[in-house]
Write a protein that holds these residues in place. Structure first.
Motif, PDB file in Angstrom:
ATOM      1  N   LEU A 274      13.335  -8.163   4.553  1.00  0.00           N
ATOM      2  CA  LEU A 274      13.799  -6.865   5.046  1.00  0.00           C
ATOM      3  C   LEU A 274      12.670  -6.154   5.800  1.00  0.00           C
ATOM      4  O   LEU A 274      12.862  -5.615   6.893  1.00  0.00           O
ATOM      5  N   HIS A 275      11.480  -6.181   5.201  1.00  0.00           N
ATOM      6  CA  HIS A 275      10.303  -5.559   5.796  1.00  0.00           C
ATOM      7  C   HIS A 275       9.915  -6.269   7.106  1.00  0.00           C
ATOM      8  O   HIS A 275       9.731  -5.618   8.142  1.00  0.00           O
ATOM      9  N   GLU A 276       9.805  -7.578   7.049  1.00  0.00           N
ATOM     10  CA  GLU A 276       9.346  -8.313   8.237  1.00  0.00           C
ATOM     11  C   GLU A 276      10.371  -8.247   9.367  1.00  0.00           C
ATOM     12  O   GLU A 276      10.015  -8.216  10.549  1.00  0.00           O
ATOM     13  N   LEU A 277      11.654  -8.211   9.024  1.00  0.00           N
ATOM     14  CA  LEU A 277      12.670  -8.025  10.070  1.00  0.00           C
ATOM     15  C   LEU A 277      12.514  -6.659  10.731  1.00  0.00           C
ATOM     16  O   LEU A 277      12.798  -6.499  11.917  1.00  0.00           O
TER      17      LEU A 277
ATOM     18  N   LEU B 121       2.241  -8.766  14.717  1.00  0.00           N
ATOM     19  CA  LEU B 121       2.756  -7.408  14.575  1.00  0.00           C
ATOM     20  C   LEU B 121       2.085  -6.665  13.438  1.00  0.00           C
ATOM     21  O   LEU B 121       1.434  -5.673  13.637  1.00  0.00           O
ATOM     22  N   ALA B 122       2.235  -7.159  12.271  1.00  0.00           N
ATOM     23  CA  ALA B 122       1.628  -6.498  11.118  1.00  0.00           C
ATOM     24  C   ALA B 122       1.901  -7.358   9.916  1.00  0.00           C
ATOM     25  O   ALA B 122       2.889  -8.069   9.872  1.00  0.00           O
ATOM     26  N   ALA B 123       1.030  -7.288   8.985  1.00  0.00           N
ATOM     27  CA  ALA B 123       1.180  -8.114   7.789  1.00  0.00           C
ATOM     28  C   ALA B 123       1.581  -7.245   6.616  1.00  0.00           C
ATOM     29  O   ALA B 123       1.240  -6.073   6.545  1.00  0.00           O
ATOM     30  N   LEU B 124       2.337  -7.834   5.724  1.00  0.00           N
ATOM     31  CA  LEU B 124       2.695  -7.124   4.500  1.00  0.00           C
ATOM     32  C   LEU B 124       1.657  -7.451   3.444  1.00  0.00           C
ATOM     33  O   LEU B 124       1.379  -8.609   3.151  1.00  0.00           O
ATOM     34  N   LEU B 125       1.088  -6.423   2.887  1.00  0.00           N
ATOM     35  CA  LEU B 125      -0.025  -6.606   1.965  1.00  0.00           C
ATOM     36  C   LEU B 125       0.405  -6.333   0.533  1.00  0.00           C
ATOM     37  O   LEU B 125       1.286  -5.512   0.281  1.00  0.00           O
TER      38      LEU B 125
HETATM   39 ZN   LIG Z   1       4.279  -5.026   7.524  1.00  0.00          ZN
END
Ligand SMILES: [Zn+2]
Length: 482
Positions: A165-168, A16-20
């Motif tokens: 919270l972000h990844e959810l 989906l997307a990664a948190l950087l």
């Molecule tokens: Zn993200």
């Protein structure tokens, strides 16, 4: 409607997307939060979404919690603002596996064998079928340092709660607003910041997919939200999360649906009204009706998909008659729910076209009686009239008034009139003819009494009743033989 899926290709996997942590991470550029076939978001169907939290309970963190407990709080923070889904944290142990039918939150050194990007602290993965998310895992980079704390970011130490919270948010179907060219305060931004709560933008995003808790105010036909529009375009928003279908309510877009909400609009003039739900966050259905009771509506127009199974927004247009109130229902294909964007676009008729001042009204007539439909129209003359019955022109019915003598059940149905002049024509809304059958007379008693009138011959009603009885008897005999 849904796009048919072949069993071989129904699963779609996406990172989906990664948190950087900071600029330049890269590595996870492929974002599939939208079903590229339908243009609709990929999201969970209504109901509970179990999440297996396998982050550990053995370490006491700065805020007194454990990794599992802190992540579970993040899930509850989302639950407080969402209407149609509920994250169900299950605190457990073990390691996660890809495509095992479970949604898992775990620490790992790779994302199922794929290296984390240089600045990537966590990754959400997803499997989907059509517009529906069916599995999502969240992998936290075990090479990083983790804790649980509030407020400012502590250099080099990741806060498990805000990252969860972000990844959810990704698991639920949200993407990064900052990467879409927006500058907003949000936990969903691609960089970790001091935001460790759900900001208004995050909540709005979640509610566009799943609605807020509670039942929408315009769930019931009687509580339709009024819309005022005299000319041009107007867009309204809403959602059908937790909405219901009422007894006797018609199907919209030829699907049973089950979660409709209502708007109403009274045409200030004659013209063309176009409606569409493009921009809604789910597979909508749309219907327009006249009538005062949800169980006795006359359909004016209805639509499921702009392009069946592909563009799943709905659109329709109809000729609006002055002073007529139209009720508009937006429901979801197979009870799909979410945020609604409903655009009204009204073009008043040009002055030269005939205008219906008073449309034909529905008529209830007894069998054998008389039914009269009438229209009042104005416009540059001469005006010509053509009445139709269930969509077919009636021979010789070319006046402003149309009368049927000796009504029978074959005459029951919908009548419209088209009024024309040199500039164009307008067709009325349908008026319904309902043919009633009188109740049978009370049984004749032996005594005769002062009945007077009839003499010896049985009445027509009595003969009719006899005939019905005979037919019933015949059916019973036939049923017995079968
Ligand atoms: Zn993200």
């Amino acid at each position: 409607m849904k796009t048919p899926t072949s069993s071989g290709k129904r699963l779609r996997f996406a990172t989906l997307a990664a948190l950087l942590l900071s600029l330049g991470g890269g590595g996870w550029a492929f974002v599939f939060l939208i079903n590229s076939n339908t243009g609709l978001p990929i999201k969970w169907p209504a109901g509970g979404v179990p999440i297996h939290i396998m982050l550990g309970t053995d370490r006491e963190l700065s805020d007194g919690s454990t990794f599992n407990a802190s992540a579970a709080v993040a899930a509850e923070m989302w639950n407080e603002v969402l209407g149609s889904v509920r994250l169900m944290p299950i605190q457990t142990a073990g390691s996660s596996a890809q495509n095992n039918g479970r949604n898992e939150l775990a620490f790992a050194s790779t994302v199922y064998g794929q290296q984390f990007g240089e600045n990537t602290v966590a990754v959400a993965t997803g499997f989907s079928q059509g517009n529906e998310r069916i599995e999502s895992d969240i992998i936290f980079n075990s090479a990083r340092t983790w804790d649980s704390y509030r407020g400012f970011v502590r250099p080099g130490i990741n806060d498990i709660r805000r990252v969860t919270l972000h990844e959810l948010g990704h698991l639920l179907g949200l993407d990064h607003p900052d990467e879409a060219g927006q500058s907003v305060t949000a936990v969903m931004n691609s960089r970790i910041s001091g935001v460790d709560w759900l900001a208004p933008d995050d909540i709005e995003g979640g509610q566009s997919l799943y609605g807020p808790p509670g039942i929408p105010a315009n769930d019931q036909f009687a509580n339709a939200t009024p819309v005022t529009l005299s000319e041009g375009r107007l867009t309204v928003t809403g959602h059908n999360t937790n909405a219901t279908k009422e007894a006797g309510e018609p199907n919209h877009g030829e699907n049973p649906g089950g979660s409709s909400v209502w708007w109403r609009w009274t045409a200030p003039a004659q013209g063309t009204m176009a409606l569409e739900t493009r921009g809604s966050y789910y597979d909508t259905t749309l219907g327009v009706y006249i009538g005062n009771s949800v169980s006795a509506l006359t359909t004016i127009a209805t639509n499921d998909d702009i392009n069946p199974g592909i563009i799943q927004a709905s659109s329709l247009s109809f000729t609006a008659i002055r002073n007529t109130t139209y009720h508009i229902a937006v429901d979801g294909w197979d009870r799909d729910t979410g945020g609604i964007t409903l655009a009204f676009n009204f073009t008043p008729a040009t002055a030269a076209v005939p205008v219906i001042l008073s449309p034909p009204a529905s008529v209830v007539a007894p069998q054998g009686g008389t039914a009269t439909f009438a229209v009042t129209a104005e416009g540059a003359g001469p005006l010509s009239y053509q009445w139709s019955f269930n969509g077919t022109a009636i021979n010789g019915a070319t006046n402003a008034v149309y009368t049927i003598n000796g009504v029978s059940s074959a005459n029951a149905g919908q009548y419209r009139v088209t009024v024309s002049n040199a500039a164009g024509s307008v067709t009325s809304n349908p008026a319904t003819l309902t043919v009633t059958t009188p109740a049978p007379p009370p049984p004749v008693t032996g005594g005769g009494g002062g009945g007077g009138g009839g003499g010896g011959s049985p009445s027509a009603w009595f003969l009719g009743a006899l005939l019905v009885l005979t037919l019933v008897r015949l059916r019973q005999l036939r049923a017995r033989r079968a």
